[in-house]
Design an enzyme around this catalytic site. Structure first.
Site, PDB file in Angstrom:
ATOM      1  N   GLU A  28      -3.966   7.373  -4.906  1.00  0.00           N
ATOM      2  CA  GLU A  28      -4.163   6.709  -6.208  1.00  0.00           C
ATOM      3  C   GLU A  28      -5.412   7.245  -6.874  1.00  0.00           C
ATOM      4  O   GLU A  28      -6.432   7.385  -6.200  1.00  0.00           O
ATOM      5  CB  GLU A  28      -4.262   5.196  -5.998  1.00  0.00           C
ATOM      6  CG  GLU A  28      -2.956   4.631  -5.427  1.00  0.00           C
ATOM      7  CD  GLU A  28      -2.976   3.119  -5.207  1.00  0.00           C
ATOM      8  OE1 GLU A  28      -4.009   2.484  -5.485  1.00  0.00           O
ATOM      9  OE2 GLU A  28      -1.959   2.583  -4.762  1.00  0.00           O
ATOM     10  N   ARG A  40       0.856  -1.183   0.000  1.00  0.00           N
ATOM     11  CA  ARG A  40       0.000   0.000   0.000  1.00  0.00           C
ATOM     12  C   ARG A  40       0.900   1.243   0.000  1.00  0.00           C
ATOM     13  O   ARG A  40       1.893   1.298   0.728  1.00  0.00           O
ATOM     14  CB  ARG A  40      -0.907   0.040   1.233  1.00  0.00           C
ATOM     15  CG  ARG A  40      -2.067  -0.962   1.217  1.00  0.00           C
ATOM     16  CD  ARG A  40      -3.119  -0.623   0.168  1.00  0.00           C
ATOM     17  NE  ARG A  40      -4.263  -1.499   0.233  1.00  0.00           N
ATOM     18  CZ  ARG A  40      -4.402  -2.635  -0.462  1.00  0.00           C
ATOM     19  NH1 ARG A  40      -3.455  -3.028  -1.288  1.00  0.00           N
ATOM     20  NH2 ARG A  40      -5.498  -3.362  -0.355  1.00  0.00           N
ATOM     21  N   HIS A  97      -1.383   0.015  -9.604  1.00  0.00           N
ATOM     22  CA  HIS A  97      -1.924  -0.932  -8.612  1.00  0.00           C
ATOM     23  C   HIS A  97      -2.497  -2.180  -9.309  1.00  0.00           C
ATOM     24  O   HIS A  97      -3.692  -2.456  -9.218  1.00  0.00           O
ATOM     25  CB  HIS A  97      -3.005  -0.253  -7.750  1.00  0.00           C
ATOM     26  CG  HIS A  97      -3.220  -0.957  -6.435  1.00  0.00           C
ATOM     27  ND1 HIS A  97      -3.535  -0.289  -5.272  1.00  0.00           N
ATOM     28  CD2 HIS A  97      -3.187  -2.280  -6.107  1.00  0.00           C
ATOM     29  CE1 HIS A  97      -3.681  -1.168  -4.288  1.00  0.00           C
ATOM     30  NE2 HIS A  97      -3.476  -2.380  -4.773  1.00  0.00           N
TER      31      HIS A  97
HETATM   32  C1  GLV Z   1      -5.026  -5.403  -3.585  1.00  0.00           C
HETATM   33  O1  GLV Z   1      -4.336  -4.480  -3.436  1.00  0.00           O
HETATM   34  C2  GLV Z   1      -5.467  -6.249  -2.518  1.00  0.00           C
HETATM   35  O2  GLV Z   1      -5.316  -5.885  -1.334  1.00  0.00           O
HETATM   36  O3  GLV Z   1      -6.010  -7.318  -2.809  1.00  0.00           O
END
Ligand code: GLV
Length: 330
Positions: free
Chosen positions: A271, A242, A290
């Site tokens: 983001e 993250r 991401h």
């Molecule tokens: C994606 O970032 C997740 O946490 O699955």
């Protein structure tokens, strides 16, 4: 037959489970039809009166959303493993279980961490852009020369399933692997040939520092200016977890000042990353939108798990994959 469960799904999902849910007369589904998430107001409106909520990392599910939904809400099912966008404590306080999708995305996300390790070290994105821009005129001894991955040291911060999968892959590259986790994981470390290590030592000894830890109040800005000072000037930071785990201003300073050599980021503090971000001006930084778990097969499995969690929660059963079981089920 009258639908018995009202459910809001904040995006169209892939996979069989969702396709079946859509056809199931027992569900009155409200599916947010476009790629952009509902705004806060739209979310508050659409949750009103629902029995179940299926959400994504882009949806902030807090106490106000739960209150707007109402007392009949039985389950919050997130299609992701990370649930930092969900106020799990507020859900638990209302007896609402929260589901997530661990396991199925482990290997796919570890692959992406490796894509970033390799592309940052070997300047893959920069070199491909160079070719596309018509700059490839000849071959020179140092053209697009990067650093070796083979035989170097990898430091993995956070040694859950994904961290372990990242470490396991390093064996094929003949790497020394260091790992750090908030709670000691000696067996898991030994199983993949990693050495458990002090946080500061990991930073100072690793050529590649890979962040693979959940975002919590304790891990926000874990990689800060002090951490960058400890890292080697040749080190590369990779983050597939993250964005807010890394202090992004400190990262920019570290890259500008030469405290580290590069970064591969699948996630950013905000983001999408603003086009004004200095990170986008740097050749030694690779930023992805991401997509750690983004293979079609894995995303379909995640959606299937989210649907299974939803169904179980609505039926008053234990969720197959619960972050927090209901405290006092409804
Ligand atoms: C994606 O970032 C997740 O946490 O699955």
């Amino acid at each position: 037959m009258t639908a018995s469960y009202r459910v809001f799904v904040t995006r169209v999902l892939p996979g069989e489970g969702f396709a079946e849910l859509r056809k199931d007369p027992a569900f009155d589904l409200d599916v947010w039809p476009v790629d952009f998430p509902p705004t806060r107001e739209e979310l508050l409106q659409h949750v009103a009166g629902v029995d179940g909520l299926v959400c994504l990392i882009t949806d902030a599910i807090d106490a106000a959303v739960l209150d707007a939904a109402g007392e009949q809400l039985k389950v919050v099912s997130q299609m992701a493993v990370g649930v930092d966008n969900v106020d799990v404590a507020a859900c638990s306080a209302r007896g609402i279980p929260v589901g997530n999708t661990p396991g199925v995305l482990t290997e796919t996300t570890a692959d992406m961490a490796w894509a970033l390790i390799l592309s940052s070290a070997r300047r893959v994105v920069e070199a491909a852009e160079y070719v596309k821009a018509g700059q490839w005129q000849t071959w020179t001894p140092t053209q697009m020369a990067g650093v070796d991955v083979f035989g170097s040291t990898l430091g993995v911060i956070g040694f859950g399933a994904i961290g372990q999968a990242i470490a396991r892959r390093a064996q094929g590259f003949g790497m020394r692997v260091l790992c750090w986790n908030r709670t000691s994981r000696p067996d898991e470390a030994a199983a993949v040939g990693a050495e458990q290590c002090d946080f500061d030592d990991l930073l100072s000894q690793s050529d590649f520092v890979c962040v693979s830890i959940a975002l919590t109040d304790d891990t926000r800005n874990l990689i800060d200016a002090r951490a960058f000072e400890l890292m080697q000037p040749g080190a590369i930071l990779v983050n597939t977890a993250r964005g807010p785990i890394v202090d992004e201003e400190a990262l920019v300073d570290a890259l500008r000042g030469g405290a580290i050599a590069g970064a591969g980021l699948d996630v950013t503090a905000v983001e999408p990353l603003s086009m004004d971000s200095p990170l986008l001006q740097m050749n030694n930084v690779v930023v992805l939108p991401h997509i750690g778990s983004a293979s079609l097969a894995t995303r379909s499995k995640m959606a299937d798990m989210a649907v299974a969690n939803l169904r179980a929660g609505l039926a008053g059963e234990a969720l197959p994959h619960a972050v927090s079981p209901a405290v006092g089920s409804r």
